[in-house]
Design a protein around this motif. Structure first.
Motif, PDB file in Angstrom:
ATOM      1  N   LEU A  19      14.307   4.454  -1.902  1.00  0.00           N
ATOM      2  CA  LEU A  19      14.369   4.385  -0.533  1.00  0.00           C
ATOM      3  C   LEU A  19      15.562   3.382  -0.169  1.00  0.00           C
ATOM      4  O   LEU A  19      16.319   3.673   0.902  1.00  0.00           O
ATOM      5  N   VAL A  20      15.294   2.246  -0.555  1.00  0.00           N
ATOM      6  CA  VAL A  20      15.941   0.981  -0.032  1.00  0.00           C
ATOM      7  C   VAL A  20      17.583   1.514  -0.478  1.00  0.00           C
ATOM      8  O   VAL A  20      18.519   1.335   0.504  1.00  0.00           O
ATOM      9  N   GLY A  21      17.920   1.733  -1.639  1.00  0.00           N
ATOM     10  CA  GLY A  21      19.190   2.054  -2.180  1.00  0.00           C
ATOM     11  C   GLY A  21      19.689   3.333  -1.222  1.00  0.00           C
ATOM     12  O   GLY A  21      20.865   3.009  -0.871  1.00  0.00           O
ATOM     13  N   LEU A  79     -11.018  -0.444   1.974  1.00  0.00           N
ATOM     14  CA  LEU A  79     -10.044  -0.202   2.813  1.00  0.00           C
ATOM     15  C   LEU A  79     -10.051  -1.133   4.077  1.00  0.00           C
ATOM     16  O   LEU A  79      -9.227  -1.576   4.714  1.00  0.00           O
ATOM     17  N   LEU A  80     -11.389  -1.538   4.146  1.00  0.00           N
ATOM     18  CA  LEU A  80     -11.719  -2.461   5.476  1.00  0.00           C
ATOM     19  C   LEU A  80     -11.954  -3.913   5.203  1.00  0.00           C
ATOM     20  O   LEU A  80     -11.775  -4.800   6.175  1.00  0.00           O
ATOM     21  N   SER A  81     -12.044  -4.181   4.024  1.00  0.00           N
ATOM     22  CA  SER A  81     -12.432  -5.751   3.996  1.00  0.00           C
ATOM     23  C   SER A  81     -11.576  -6.270   2.882  1.00  0.00           C
ATOM     24  O   SER A  81     -11.571  -7.498   2.722  1.00  0.00           O
ATOM     25  N   TYR A  82     -10.989  -5.546   1.837  1.00  0.00           N
ATOM     26  CA  TYR A  82     -10.263  -6.047   0.747  1.00  0.00           C
ATOM     27  C   TYR A  82      -8.703  -6.058   1.264  1.00  0.00           C
ATOM     28  O   TYR A  82      -8.334  -5.173   2.011  1.00  0.00           O
ATOM     29  N   ARG A  83      -8.064  -7.168   0.983  1.00  0.00           N
ATOM     30  CA  ARG A  83      -6.691  -7.339   1.320  1.00  0.00           C
ATOM     31  C   ARG A  83      -5.726  -6.144   0.714  1.00  0.00           C
ATOM     32  O   ARG A  83      -4.910  -5.684   1.194  1.00  0.00           O
ATOM     33  N   THR A  84      -6.271  -5.725  -0.681  1.00  0.00           N
ATOM     34  CA  THR A  84      -5.365  -4.452  -1.330  1.00  0.00           C
ATOM     35  C   THR A  84      -5.567  -3.270  -0.246  1.00  0.00           C
ATOM     36  O   THR A  84      -4.655  -2.587  -0.117  1.00  0.00           O
ATOM     37  N   GLY A  85      -6.778  -3.107   0.013  1.00  0.00           N
ATOM     38  CA  GLY A  85      -7.228  -1.936   1.005  1.00  0.00           C
ATOM     39  C   GLY A  85      -6.371  -2.059   2.385  1.00  0.00           C
ATOM     40  O   GLY A  85      -5.791  -0.927   2.950  1.00  0.00           O
ATOM     41  N   LEU A  86      -6.531  -3.120   3.019  1.00  0.00           N
ATOM     42  CA  LEU A  86      -5.764  -3.196   4.353  1.00  0.00           C
ATOM     43  C   LEU A  86      -4.257  -3.289   4.174  1.00  0.00           C
ATOM     44  O   LEU A  86      -3.761  -2.729   5.037  1.00  0.00           O
ATOM     45  N   ALA A  87      -3.663  -3.710   3.072  1.00  0.00           N
ATOM     46  CA  ALA A  87      -2.178  -3.589   2.861  1.00  0.00           C
ATOM     47  C   ALA A  87      -1.864  -2.030   2.788  1.00  0.00           C
ATOM     48  O   ALA A  87      -1.016  -1.613   3.426  1.00  0.00           O
ATOM     49  N   TRP A  88      -2.688  -1.225   1.937  1.00  0.00           N
ATOM     50  CA  TRP A  88      -2.593   0.038   1.801  1.00  0.00           C
ATOM     51  C   TRP A  88      -2.349   0.827   3.122  1.00  0.00           C
ATOM     52  O   TRP A  88      -1.704   1.720   3.350  1.00  0.00           O
ATOM     53  N   SER A  89      -3.482   0.309   4.018  1.00  0.00           N
ATOM     54  CA  SER A  89      -3.568   1.182   5.419  1.00  0.00           C
ATOM     55  C   SER A  89      -2.315   1.103   6.081  1.00  0.00           C
ATOM     56  O   SER A  89      -1.678   1.804   6.905  1.00  0.00           O
ATOM     57  N   PHE A  90      -1.654  -0.298   6.122  1.00  0.00           N
ATOM     58  CA  PHE A  90      -0.657  -0.395   6.678  1.00  0.00           C
ATOM     59  C   PHE A  90       0.775   0.243   6.293  1.00  0.00           C
ATOM     60  O   PHE A  90       1.650   0.830   6.672  1.00  0.00           O
ATOM     61  N   LEU A  92       0.495   3.107   4.611  1.00  0.00           N
ATOM     62  CA  LEU A  92       0.017   4.377   5.071  1.00  0.00           C
ATOM     63  C   LEU A  92       0.930   4.669   6.591  1.00  0.00           C
ATOM     64  O   LEU A  92       1.499   5.683   6.537  1.00  0.00           O
ATOM     65  N   LEU A  93       0.366   3.859   7.406  1.00  0.00           N
ATOM     66  CA  LEU A  93       1.098   3.986   8.494  1.00  0.00           C
ATOM     67  C   LEU A  93       2.746   3.920   8.559  1.00  0.00           C
ATOM     68  O   LEU A  93       3.166   4.655   9.334  1.00  0.00           O
ATOM     69  N   SER A  94       3.053   3.203   7.884  1.00  0.00           N
ATOM     70  CA  SER A  94       4.883   2.988   7.856  1.00  0.00           C
ATOM     71  C   SER A  94       5.131   4.148   6.991  1.00  0.00           C
ATOM     72  O   SER A  94       6.446   4.791   7.499  1.00  0.00           O
ATOM     73  N   SER A  95       4.578   4.469   5.865  1.00  0.00           N
ATOM     74  CA  SER A  95       4.990   5.759   5.304  1.00  0.00           C
ATOM     75  C   SER A  95       5.218   6.946   6.143  1.00  0.00           C
ATOM     76  O   SER A  95       5.963   7.598   6.213  1.00  0.00           O
ATOM     77  N   THR A 121      11.018   0.838   5.587  1.00  0.00           N
ATOM     78  CA  THR A 121      10.826   0.301   3.989  1.00  0.00           C
ATOM     79  C   THR A 121      10.489  -1.157   3.840  1.00  0.00           C
ATOM     80  O   THR A 121       9.922  -1.504   3.025  1.00  0.00           O
ATOM     81  N   VAL A 122      11.221  -1.947   4.466  1.00  0.00           N
ATOM     82  CA  VAL A 122      11.136  -3.416   4.126  1.00  0.00           C
ATOM     83  C   VAL A 122       9.834  -3.673   4.893  1.00  0.00           C
ATOM     84  O   VAL A 122       9.162  -4.738   4.012  1.00  0.00           O
ATOM     85  N   VAL A 123       9.137  -3.097   5.721  1.00  0.00           N
ATOM     86  CA  VAL A 123       7.863  -3.537   6.364  1.00  0.00           C
ATOM     87  C   VAL A 123       6.845  -3.071   5.225  1.00  0.00           C
ATOM     88  O   VAL A 123       6.000  -3.980   4.804  1.00  0.00           O
ATOM     89  N   MET A 124       7.178  -1.869   4.413  1.00  0.00           N
ATOM     90  CA  MET A 124       6.114  -1.493   3.547  1.00  0.00           C
ATOM     91  C   MET A 124       6.419  -2.475   2.433  1.00  0.00           C
ATOM     92  O   MET A 124       5.388  -2.933   1.847  1.00  0.00           O
ATOM     93  N   ILE A 125       7.620  -3.078   1.955  1.00  0.00           N
ATOM     94  CA  ILE A 125       7.594  -4.152   0.981  1.00  0.00           C
ATOM     95  C   ILE A 125       6.907  -5.355   1.446  1.00  0.00           C
ATOM     96  O   ILE A 125       6.199  -5.943   0.500  1.00  0.00           O
ATOM     97  N   GLY A 126       6.758  -5.803   2.445  1.00  0.00           N
ATOM     98  CA  GLY A 126       6.090  -6.708   3.063  1.00  0.00           C
ATOM     99  C   GLY A 126       4.587  -6.667   2.905  1.00  0.00           C
ATOM    100  O   GLY A 126       3.887  -7.659   2.482  1.00  0.00           O
ATOM    101  N   THR A 127       4.004  -5.543   3.108  1.00  0.00           N
ATOM    102  CA  THR A 127       2.612  -5.446   3.086  1.00  0.00           C
ATOM    103  C   THR A 127       2.104  -5.290   1.581  1.00  0.00           C
ATOM    104  O   THR A 127       1.179  -5.909   1.170  1.00  0.00           O
ATOM    105  N   ILE A 128       3.133  -4.792   0.701  1.00  0.00           N
ATOM    106  CA  ILE A 128       3.072  -4.719  -0.956  1.00  0.00           C
ATOM    107  C   ILE A 128       2.781  -6.305  -1.193  1.00  0.00           C
ATOM    108  O   ILE A 128       2.068  -6.676  -2.093  1.00  0.00           O
ATOM    109  N   ALA A 129       3.809  -6.956  -0.685  1.00  0.00           N
ATOM    110  CA  ALA A 129       3.955  -8.557  -1.064  1.00  0.00           C
ATOM    111  C   ALA A 129       2.663  -9.428  -0.639  1.00  0.00           C
ATOM    112  O   ALA A 129       2.139 -10.287  -1.498  1.00  0.00           O
ATOM    113  N   TRP A 130       1.995  -8.885   0.524  1.00  0.00           N
ATOM    114  CA  TRP A 130       1.085  -9.866   1.121  1.00  0.00           C
ATOM    115  C   TRP A 130      -0.124  -9.269   0.087  1.00  0.00           C
ATOM    116  O   TRP A 130      -1.112 -10.240  -0.043  1.00  0.00           O
ATOM    117  N   ALA A 131      -0.235  -8.046  -0.360  1.00  0.00           N
ATOM    118  CA  ALA A 131      -1.536  -7.633  -1.395  1.00  0.00           C
ATOM    119  C   ALA A 131      -1.375  -8.135  -2.752  1.00  0.00           C
ATOM    120  O   ALA A 131      -2.121  -7.750  -3.572  1.00  0.00           O
TER     121      ALA A 131
END
Length: 278
Positions: A19-21, A79-90, A92-95, A121-131
């Motif tokens: 995507l980035v490339g 999805l509602l309480s864990y950082r991994t789940g919250l990051a995936w929700s964001f 999903l929205l970006s995707s 795509t950079v926003v998606m990278i940010g959510t992944i790094a956050w988790a």
């Protein structure tokens, strides 16, 4: 589940890189890059790959909670309480936003559209790094280190992959090298600095860490940098001369570099899901 996690991490890394490339290369004027065609299915598949790759850790935590909760209750909790789940929700929205915009405007060649796709795509990278693991150890340092590491890898590897496998000819190859060589060098330096920052958090003692699967995978990744540096030097400094003097086709050389980068992604996918030494 272990191999599913490894495959998910590999698909995630490749999806982000493509995507980035793609968006970087398409944003560059045609006079400064080889002619290429990136099928829309590649873009859509990469977005889906990122979604699937980031969902597997969510699924892993959900299964861990299932002995005391139903699947739906465990999934809801993650999805509602864990950082991994919250990051995936964001993610999903970006995707979804990215897919909708690309479906509507993917045929437009104006630079601003590709810059917009890249920003999402950079926003998606940010959510992944956050988790990430590193963020859970030290939120600010871990997030910054992982974000810069993912972004630099996606820029460098992504452009190499796109040029290697979607170029239709070698036109404007020299013009491409003029802007990509400094970009690749900056990405390499950023990878080194952010990698040292992450190692300081995750592997405080490199030698002692070799007794663990995490440390061994990290060593394999570092060893793969040796042949990679060889191809970087050839493609960046000698290829222009070889093309002029010997009429060498540069595409196989860039593809060889991309295969080593793929091997590094595979090694990273293997050790990144292991428990760090600390």
């Amino acid at each position: 589940m272990e191999w599913l996690v490894i495959i998910g991490q590999l698909v995630l890394s490749l999806g982000l890189a493509v995507l980035v490339g793609s968006f970087i290369v398409l944003a560059v004027p045609e006079s400064k890059r080889p002619s290429l065609t990136i099928p829309p299915l590649v873009i859509a598949g990469s977005v889906i790959g990122v979604l699937v790759g980031t969902f597997i850790p969510v699924l892993q935590i959900t299964f861990a909670l299932m002995p005391r909760l139903s699947f739906t209750s465990a999934l809801e909790m993650v999805l509602l309480s864990y950082r991994t789940g919250l990051a995936w929700s964001f993610t999903l929205l970006s995707s979804v936003f990215l897919l909708v915009l690309y479906a509507l405007f993917g045929h437009r060649k104006e630079r601003r559209y590709h810059v917009g796709y890249l920003a999402l795509t950079v926003v998606m990278i940010g959510t992944i790094a956050w988790a990430s693991h590193a963020s859970s150890v030290a939120l600010l340092r871990g997030f910054l280190g992982d974000f810069l590491h993912l972004l630099a890898a996606a820029v460098w590897v992504g452009v190499v992959f796109v040029i290697a496998w979607f170029s239709k000819d070698t036109s404007h190859w020299t013009e491409w090298l003029k802007w990509f060589s400094p970009v690749a060098f900056l990405s390499f330096v950023t990878l080194g600095i952010s990698g040292l920052l992450l190692m300081d958090l995750m592997v405080p003692n490199y030698v002692a860490g070799l007794r663990t699967a995490y440390g061994q995978g990290l060593l394999i990744k570092h060893l793969l940098m040796i042949p990679l540096i060889f191809y970087i030097v050839v493609n960046s400094f000698f290829m222009k001369r070889w093309m002029e003097a010997r009429n060498v086709n540069p595409i196989p050389w860039v593809r060889a570099e991309s295969l080593i980068l793929f091997a590094i992604f595979l090694a990273t996918a293997y050790f990144s899901h292991q428990a760090p030494p600390n």
